[in-house]
Motif scaffolding. Structure first.
Motif, PDB file in Angstrom:
ATOM      1  N   ARG A 174     -41.573 -15.598  20.746  1.00  0.00           N
ATOM      2  CA  ARG A 174     -42.765 -15.564  21.177  1.00  0.00           C
ATOM      3  C   ARG A 174     -43.315 -17.244  21.549  1.00  0.00           C
ATOM      4  O   ARG A 174     -44.021 -17.318  22.142  1.00  0.00           O
ATOM      5  N   ASP A 175     -42.460 -17.924  21.492  1.00  0.00           N
ATOM      6  CA  ASP A 175     -43.278 -19.521  22.004  1.00  0.00           C
ATOM      7  C   ASP A 175     -41.688 -19.990  22.294  1.00  0.00           C
ATOM      8  O   ASP A 175     -42.271 -20.875  23.788  1.00  0.00           O
ATOM      9  N   VAL A 176     -40.798 -19.608  22.589  1.00  0.00           N
ATOM     10  CA  VAL A 176     -39.457 -19.939  23.427  1.00  0.00           C
ATOM     11  C   VAL A 176     -38.406 -19.307  23.961  1.00  0.00           C
ATOM     12  O   VAL A 176     -38.466 -18.640  24.023  1.00  0.00           O
ATOM     13  N   ASN A 177     -37.828 -19.682  25.089  1.00  0.00           N
ATOM     14  CA  ASN A 177     -36.743 -18.584  24.973  1.00  0.00           C
ATOM     15  C   ASN A 177     -35.902 -18.525  24.825  1.00  0.00           C
ATOM     16  O   ASN A 177     -35.033 -19.762  25.456  1.00  0.00           O
ATOM     17  N   LYS A 178     -34.824 -17.937  23.970  1.00  0.00           N
ATOM     18  CA  LYS A 178     -33.944 -18.800  23.318  1.00  0.00           C
ATOM     19  C   LYS A 178     -32.436 -18.766  24.677  1.00  0.00           C
ATOM     20  O   LYS A 178     -31.735 -19.362  23.897  1.00  0.00           O
TER      21      LYS A 178
ATOM     22  N   LYS B 274     -33.107 -21.941  25.839  1.00  0.00           N
ATOM     23  CA  LYS B 274     -32.950 -23.690  25.063  1.00  0.00           C
ATOM     24  C   LYS B 274     -31.596 -23.139  24.754  1.00  0.00           C
ATOM     25  O   LYS B 274     -31.081 -24.433  24.607  1.00  0.00           O
TER      26      LYS B 274
ATOM     27  N   THR C 219     -36.366 -19.894  15.252  1.00  0.00           N
ATOM     28  CA  THR C 219     -37.316 -20.040  16.472  1.00  0.00           C
ATOM     29  C   THR C 219     -38.230 -18.849  16.576  1.00  0.00           C
ATOM     30  O   THR C 219     -37.124 -17.326  16.357  1.00  0.00           O
ATOM     31  N   SER C 220     -39.291 -18.403  17.098  1.00  0.00           N
ATOM     32  CA  SER C 220     -39.838 -17.088  17.725  1.00  0.00           C
ATOM     33  C   SER C 220     -39.641 -17.023  18.821  1.00  0.00           C
ATOM     34  O   SER C 220     -39.699 -17.714  19.746  1.00  0.00           O
TER      35      SER C 220
ATOM     36  N   ASN D 240     -35.385 -11.079  24.187  1.00  0.00           N
ATOM     37  CA  ASN D 240     -34.886 -11.889  23.052  1.00  0.00           C
ATOM     38  C   ASN D 240     -34.223 -12.042  21.625  1.00  0.00           C
ATOM     39  O   ASN D 240     -32.724 -10.953  21.952  1.00  0.00           O
TER      40      ASN D 240
ATOM     41  N   ARG E 241     -42.037 -10.893  12.656  1.00  0.00           N
ATOM     42  CA  ARG E 241     -40.937 -11.348  13.153  1.00  0.00           C
ATOM     43  C   ARG E 241     -41.147 -10.714  14.974  1.00  0.00           C
ATOM     44  O   ARG E 241     -41.739  -9.025  15.119  1.00  0.00           O
ATOM     45  N   PHE E 242     -40.856 -11.207  16.282  1.00  0.00           N
ATOM     46  CA  PHE E 242     -41.517 -11.193  17.609  1.00  0.00           C
ATOM     47  C   PHE E 242     -40.554  -9.618  18.109  1.00  0.00           C
ATOM     48  O   PHE E 242     -40.842  -8.897  19.057  1.00  0.00           O
TER      49      PHE E 242
END
Length: 196
Positions: free
Chosen positions: A89-93, A96, A86-87, A30, A55-56
């Protein structure tokens, strides 16, 4: 110059805008963007980052005890901002933003290829401070972009277009005003030209 009272708060600006890469036991990396970071010791080389518990990345940092500080530049400022709002938890940064994960030398968390400097760190202590926990870490390895080195093996970080964060805005570092110690350095007197 007149002054007015202002509410107490974190007014130590500008700050480095960094992207921290971390990875938990499941091996999923992450990226978190932070401005609460700094140097705390030179020997051994140590840094600090402060992260909110919710935070994740906080969980990943607690689990692994290591991370990489990736310096940021004008070219990746949009990705820097995205990774801060963005988190994981929700997206592969990485997916993205188009940033490229590359293996680090001394820690499991990847480094970011597009960053000019990658600072690999191992956590030595976690201080619970309130809104944030501070991770005090020892620097165990540093990688720098070869294009920033000259033939004498001198690092020219000023050529990297590094960015800073100040009160909600990003800035490219600007004009050099002096070098360390210039205020007490003796100036060479100008030599008078001899008349022929």
């Amino acid at each position: 110059m007149s002054k007015i009272d202002f509410r107490p708060g974190n007014m130590l600006y500008p700050l480095p805008a960094i992207m921290v890469t971390c990875q938990g036991n499941e091996g999923i990396p992450n990226i978190i963007t932070l401005a609460w970071a700094g140097t705390v010791c030179s020997d051994p080389a140590m840094v600090s980052i402060s992260v909110k518990k919710q935070r994740f990345s906080h969980h990943l940092l607690m689990e692994s005890g290591e991370f990489v500080i990736n310096l940021t530049t004008k070219d990746i400022v949009r990705a820097t901002d995205y990774c801060g709002v963005t988190s994981g938890r929700d997206v592969n940064k990485f997916a993205k933003t188009g940033l490229t994960p590359i293996p680090s030398k001394k820690v499991a968390a990847p480094s970011i290829k597009e960053s000019p400097v990658n600072i690999e760190c191992k956590v030595k202590q976690v201080l619970e401070l309130g809104s944030h926990d501070m991770f005090l870490a020892e620097v165990v390895h540093v990688s720098v972009d070869a294009s920033l080195m000259d033939e004498k093996n001198t690092l020219h970080l000023k050529n990297a277009n590094l960015i800073s964060y100040s009160h909600g805005r990003y800035f490219v570092l600007g004009k050099e005003l002096g070098t360390f110690g210039y205020s007490i350095r003796k100036r060479n007197p100008k030599k008078k030209k001899r008349r022929k």
